[in-house]
Enzyme design. Structure first.
Site, PDB file in Angstrom:
ATOM      1  N   ASP A 248      24.724  -4.475  43.717  1.00 44.68           N
ATOM      2  CA  ASP A 248      23.851  -4.415  44.881  1.00 44.68           C
ATOM      3  C   ASP A 248      22.762  -3.373  44.687  1.00 44.68           C
ATOM      4  OD1 ASP A 248      24.909  -1.849  45.648  1.00 44.68           O
ATOM      5  OD2 ASP A 248      26.642  -2.888  46.493  1.00 44.68           O
ATOM      6  N   LYS A 270      21.988  -5.854  49.248  1.00 42.83           N
ATOM      7  CA  LYS A 270      22.171  -5.933  50.694  1.00 42.83           C
ATOM      8  C   LYS A 270      21.719  -4.620  51.321  1.00 42.83           C
ATOM      9  CE  LYS A 270      26.580  -6.519  50.724  1.00 42.83           C
ATOM     10  NZ  LYS A 270      27.931  -6.768  51.264  1.00 42.83           N
ATOM     11  N   MET A 382      24.879   3.991  56.997  1.00 37.28           N
ATOM     12  CA  MET A 382      24.039   2.905  57.536  1.00 37.28           C
ATOM     13  C   MET A 382      23.678   3.164  58.996  1.00 37.28           C
ATOM     14  SD  MET A 382      26.211  -0.230  55.817  1.00 37.28           S
ATOM     15  CE  MET A 382      27.762   0.476  56.405  1.00 37.28           C
TER      16      MET A 382
END
Length: 457
Positions: A248, A270, A382
């Site tokens: 990723d 992602k 995040m």
């Protein structure tokens, strides 16, 4: 990369050394070992050159540099103690498109000579690009101590078996699995070192008769938070053995450069709010490639079991009966806090640490009351898009408005940037930061002023 490492086939090819002293003698010894047809041109020669010439191993041309000697050469070395002569040799070779090494003058040379670890036919070359020969020598000495002397015998014996391996095993994957078993077999290596032909033959036949495991497998590998030096040794081993690497966007280019060169690479980048490849499709990629008998590495930033959805991926494999294993990585909370000078726990400020996702499933809600408690450190993964909400909720549930906060962008990398302030500024600070970033909340953040060692940003 300033120099391309290559190994030259010089057997029965004409080569020239200009110089007749000790340095030239060392270079000549290497070229003779490589089987070159060697001519040495110098005003005077040390005795060893005369010995070699009398034995018919090389040709001596006594006198000033004669550039016509280059006309039939493949390669030249300038090894005199006269910089002017060395430059003349280099210029003459360059005009003829002949590679030329100039001793102790890498800028004047078209190739450089590395430090060599010789386990023929296995050869290891170490070079600093001419910038630090002492460092290259020290590395060579270290490698000399690590590589067994009989390694060359193992490599030579492997060469004798290549045709048989190719005939018995149809696919590249099968052949690679055989060779991996072959090269880690200590009994075979010791038997070769002892010249025990009976034991060598017995072990070899056993290796050929043992069935290979044709099943594929998946290894989840944590790549760490960014700095390639934080990749674990086991993680490095796995990415260098992989047939295919599924990775990723949080995996740095430096780490991807360590992947086996001929491994296939599948990018499934992602980020919160945007998925280049849906998670279910990633699961199916892992399953499909493993069912083909491939060794698949799922390479994830940080640790695969900490907000990496590694558990979801393994459940798919488990249901399909695919073998799997996990190599933990340094999670972003640990790496980014350490590289920012922020200890996650401290006996005076924080007796616990909580790792929290700021990217919840639709309708999800955090336990804000417990998150607002004293004497702990919060690390939000995040969380950039939710920074204003995090600020609002923590204050609403009783956290002090002046609680120190820090946002770490591109943590542990050379691009790392840290912005810090207090809780009432969190939403505003988040506007100054780009993903990937981590939010740290707690009294320990104030220690950064004293403990920051990696960056002043």
């Amino acid at each position: 990369m300033d120099h391309l490492p290559i190994f030259c086939q010089l057997r029965d090819r004409d080569c020239l050394i200009v110089g007749g002293g000790d340095v030239a003698e060392r270079k000549a010894r290497l070229l003779l070992e490589a089987g070159a047809r060697l001519t040495v041109n110098a005003l005077t020669f040390i005795p060893q050159f005369t010995v070699w010439a009398n034995e018919g191993m090389l040709t001596l041309v006594e006198g000033p540099f004669d550039e016509t000697l280059l006309d039939s050469c493949w390669l030249a070395i300038a090894a005199t103690d006269d910089d002017t002569v060395n430059q003349r040799v280099s210029d003459a070779a360059e005009s003829r498109r002949i590679f030329c090494n100039v001793v102790d003058a890498p800028k004047a040379a078209s190739f450089i000579m590395p430090s060599i670890i010789d386990r023929s036919p296995l050869m290891v070359a170490v070079s600093s690009g001419g910038t630090s020969p002492v460092l290259a020598r020290l590395l060579r000495e270290k490698l000399e101590s690590l590589l067994p002397q009989h390694l060359g015998q193992v490599a030579r014996y492997a060469g004798q078996l290549r045709a048989r391996v190719k005939k018995q095993f149809a696919t590249m994957g099968e052949r690679r699995r055989f060779w991996e078993k072959f090269f880690v077999n200590d009994r075979l290596a010791q038997s070769l070192a002892n010249a025990d032909e009976k034991a060598v033959n017995a072990t070899t036949e056993r290796l050929f008769s043992e069935p290979l495991d044709h099943r594929g497998e998946v290894v989840l590998v944590g790549a760490g938070p960014g700095d390639a030096g934080l990749l674990t040794l086991k993680g490095l081993q796995q990415i260098q053995q992989a047939d295919i690497v599924v990775y990723d966007r949080l995996v740095s280019d430096d780490i991807m450069n360590l992947v086996r060169r001929d491994a296939d690479r599948v990018f499934v980048g992602k980020r919160a709010g945007y998925h280049c490849v849906p998670q279910e499709e990633i699961n199916q990629i892992l399953l499909r490639e493993a069912q083909k008998g491939k060794r698949v590495v799922r390479l994830k930033g940080g640790d695969p079991f900490i907000f990496g959805r590694g558990g979801e991926e393994l459940e798919t494999l488990c249901h399909a009966g695919i073998p799997f294993s996990v190599v933990p990585g340094i999670t972003a909370a640990s790496g980014c806090s350490a590289y920012s000078g922020i200890p996650l726990t401290h006996r005076d400020y924080a007796q616990s640490v909580r790792l929290v996702t700021g990217h919840l499933k639709t309708g999800g809600e955090l336990d804000w009351e417990n998150l607002a408690a004293e004497k702990q450190t919060l690390v939000f993964y995040m969380g950039l898009n939710q920074a204003a909400t995090i600020q609002e909720k923590l204050i609403a549930f009783g956290m002090q408005a002046d609680m120190p906060v820090a946002l770490v962008e591109n943590g542990t990398s050379v691009k790392q940037r840290v912005v810090h302030g207090v809780l009432t500024q969190l939403g505003e600070l988040a506007q100054q930061v780009e993903s990937p970033a981590l939010i740290i909340v707690g009294r320990v953040v104030a220690l950064r002023d004293k403990l920051n060692w990696f960056s002043n940003h």
